[in-house]
Write a protein that holds these residues in place. Sequence first.
Motif, PDB file in Angstrom:
ATOM      1  N   ALA A 121     -12.108  -5.995 -31.278  1.00  0.00           N
ATOM      2  CA  ALA A 121     -12.821  -7.414 -31.065  1.00  0.00           C
ATOM      3  C   ALA A 121     -13.752  -7.527 -29.636  1.00  0.00           C
ATOM      4  CB  ALA A 121     -12.041  -8.435 -30.753  1.00  0.00           C
ATOM      5  N   ARG A 122     -13.001  -6.720 -28.563  1.00  0.00           N
ATOM      6  CA  ARG A 122     -13.162  -6.818 -26.701  1.00  0.00           C
ATOM      7  C   ARG A 122     -14.918  -5.574 -27.484  1.00  0.00           C
ATOM      8  NH1 ARG A 122     -13.680  -1.752 -25.238  1.00  0.00           N
ATOM      9  NH2 ARG A 122     -11.995  -1.062 -25.688  1.00  0.00           N
ATOM     10  N   ILE A 123     -15.137  -4.604 -28.123  1.00  0.00           N
ATOM     11  CA  ILE A 123     -15.891  -3.724 -28.385  1.00  0.00           C
ATOM     12  C   ILE A 123     -17.193  -4.126 -28.952  1.00  0.00           C
ATOM     13  CG2 ILE A 123     -16.829  -2.009 -29.733  1.00  0.00           C
ATOM     14  CD1 ILE A 123     -13.998  -0.637 -29.562  1.00  0.00           C
ATOM     15  N   ALA A 124     -16.884  -5.251 -29.748  1.00  0.00           N
ATOM     16  CA  ALA A 124     -17.443  -6.583 -31.218  1.00  0.00           C
ATOM     17  C   ALA A 124     -18.605  -7.118 -30.210  1.00  0.00           C
ATOM     18  CB  ALA A 124     -16.964  -7.812 -32.150  1.00  0.00           C
ATOM     19  N   ARG A 182      -2.090  -9.423 -14.147  1.00  0.00           N
ATOM     20  CA  ARG A 182      -2.700 -10.538 -14.612  1.00  0.00           C
ATOM     21  C   ARG A 182      -2.876 -11.810 -13.951  1.00  0.00           C
ATOM     22  NH1 ARG A 182       0.606 -10.317 -20.337  1.00  0.00           N
ATOM     23  NH2 ARG A 182       1.959  -8.156 -20.422  1.00  0.00           N
ATOM     24  N   ASP A 183      -2.465 -12.077 -12.627  1.00  0.00           N
ATOM     25  CA  ASP A 183      -2.651 -12.381 -12.104  1.00  0.00           C
ATOM     26  C   ASP A 183      -4.007 -11.721 -11.015  1.00  0.00           C
ATOM     27  OD1 ASP A 183      -0.448 -13.778 -12.160  1.00  0.00           O
ATOM     28  OD2 ASP A 183       0.230 -14.031 -10.089  1.00  0.00           O
ATOM     29  N   GLU A 191     -10.260 -11.020 -19.653  1.00  0.00           N
ATOM     30  CA  GLU A 191      -9.151  -9.772 -19.975  1.00  0.00           C
ATOM     31  C   GLU A 191      -7.529 -10.881 -20.318  1.00  0.00           C
ATOM     32  OE1 GLU A 191     -10.278  -6.799 -16.478  1.00  0.00           O
ATOM     33  OE2 GLU A 191      -9.200  -9.007 -16.039  1.00  0.00           O
ATOM     34  N   LEU A 192      -7.852 -12.398 -20.057  1.00  0.00           N
ATOM     35  CA  LEU A 192      -6.280 -12.254 -20.038  1.00  0.00           C
ATOM     36  C   LEU A 192      -6.118 -12.931 -21.494  1.00  0.00           C
ATOM     37  CD1 LEU A 192      -6.143 -15.631 -16.940  1.00  0.00           C
ATOM     38  CD2 LEU A 192      -4.228 -13.694 -17.638  1.00  0.00           C
ATOM     39  N   THR A 239      -7.271  -1.651 -24.075  1.00  0.00           N
ATOM     40  CA  THR A 239      -8.592  -1.816 -22.747  1.00  0.00           C
ATOM     41  C   THR A 239      -8.746  -0.588 -22.824  1.00  0.00           C
ATOM     42  OG1 THR A 239      -6.620  -1.327 -21.067  1.00  0.00           O
ATOM     43  CG2 THR A 239      -6.849  -3.516 -21.875  1.00  0.00           C
ATOM     44  N   GLY A 240      -8.658   0.618 -23.178  1.00  0.00           N
ATOM     45  CA  GLY A 240      -8.601   1.934 -22.986  1.00  0.00           C
ATOM     46  C   GLY A 240      -8.181   3.181 -21.802  1.00  0.00           C
ATOM     47  N   LEU A 241      -6.947   1.889 -20.726  1.00  0.00           N
ATOM     48  CA  LEU A 241      -6.928   2.164 -19.507  1.00  0.00           C
ATOM     49  C   LEU A 241      -5.150   1.863 -20.057  1.00  0.00           C
ATOM     50  CD1 LEU A 241      -9.384   0.606 -17.645  1.00  0.00           C
ATOM     51  CD2 LEU A 241      -9.231   2.755 -17.564  1.00  0.00           C
TER      52      LEU A 241
END
Length: 274
Positions: free
Chosen positions: A246-249, A199-200, A206-207, A180-182
Motif C-alpha cells: 500500500a505504501r509503494i502504491a 510513534r510519538d 506513518e501512523l 518500512t524497509g527499516l
Amino acid sequence: MENEIKLFEDKKVRSHYDAEKEIWYFSVIDVIAILTGSSVPKRYWSDLKKKLTKEGSEVYDKIVRLKMLADDGKNRITDTADTEALLRLIQSIPSPKAEPFKQWLAKVGYERIKEIADPEQSIDRARENWKQYGRSEKWIQQRMMGQETRNKLTDYWKESGVEEKKDFAILTNIIHKEWTGLTVKNHKEVKGLKSQNLRDHMSEAELIFTALAELSTRQIAENDKAKGVPENAKAGKKGGAIAKNARIALEDKTGKSVVTGENFLPPEKQEKID
C-alpha cells in the motif's frame, strides 16, 4: 511503558514503569539530589551504599540497574529502586523533605492504580500530554487509534504464547522492517531520535501505515491460529507486506515518501542530535 520524567517540587525524577510487574522504578541519584541538596549526589550515594553494606542492609540488594536518559542526552545505566526499596532508603537519609517525598511517592502509585482501574484516565492523560506538545486533534486521534490497534495485537500475542518482552520487540521489528524497509532503530535514527518513542514522532501517514501493518498482522495471525514466536513472525511478515504494498502504491501516485525524517522535537533538542 517508556521511561518518564516526573516532577517533585519542579525537580526531575527519572522514572520507569514496568507494565508486566506493575512496578515503578525511580532513579536513586535523582531522589538523593532532591532530599540532600547535594551538588554531587553520586558521591553521597556511593558513601551510602558502603554504609548500607557494612550494616548488612538488604536495601542495596533490591537496586535495579536500568538505562535512563543522562544529562549528555544518552541512555546510561543507573541505579533505580522501586517504591518499597526507596522508602527504606529514605529512612537512611536525614532530610526535611523526606515526608513530602513519601507522600509524593504514594501519589504516583495511586495515580497509576487509578489508571489501571479506569483506563480512560490514562487515555485522557496521554491526550493532554500530546496537546501540550502541540499535536493537532487529527494527529492525536490517529495516534490513539493506532495504539488501540497495537493493544489488540499484543493481546493476541500474549494469548498465543508469546511471553518474553524481547519477543514482543522482535515481532514488532519484523512487522516494522517489512513495511518500512527499516528496523525500528534505523527509523529512529532517520528521524534523529534517541530515547524518544518513535510513534510519538511519526507523521499521520506513518501512523496509518503502522496501524495497517499491525491490524493485518493480527487478522492473519487469528485466521492462521498462529502460536508462539515463529508462527507469529510469519504472520508479521505477511501483515507488514500488505502495508508495504500500500505504501509503494501511494508513493508511486504522489511521488512522496511515506517514511520521513521529520520529528516533533523542539528546536533545542534538534540541535543536540548528532
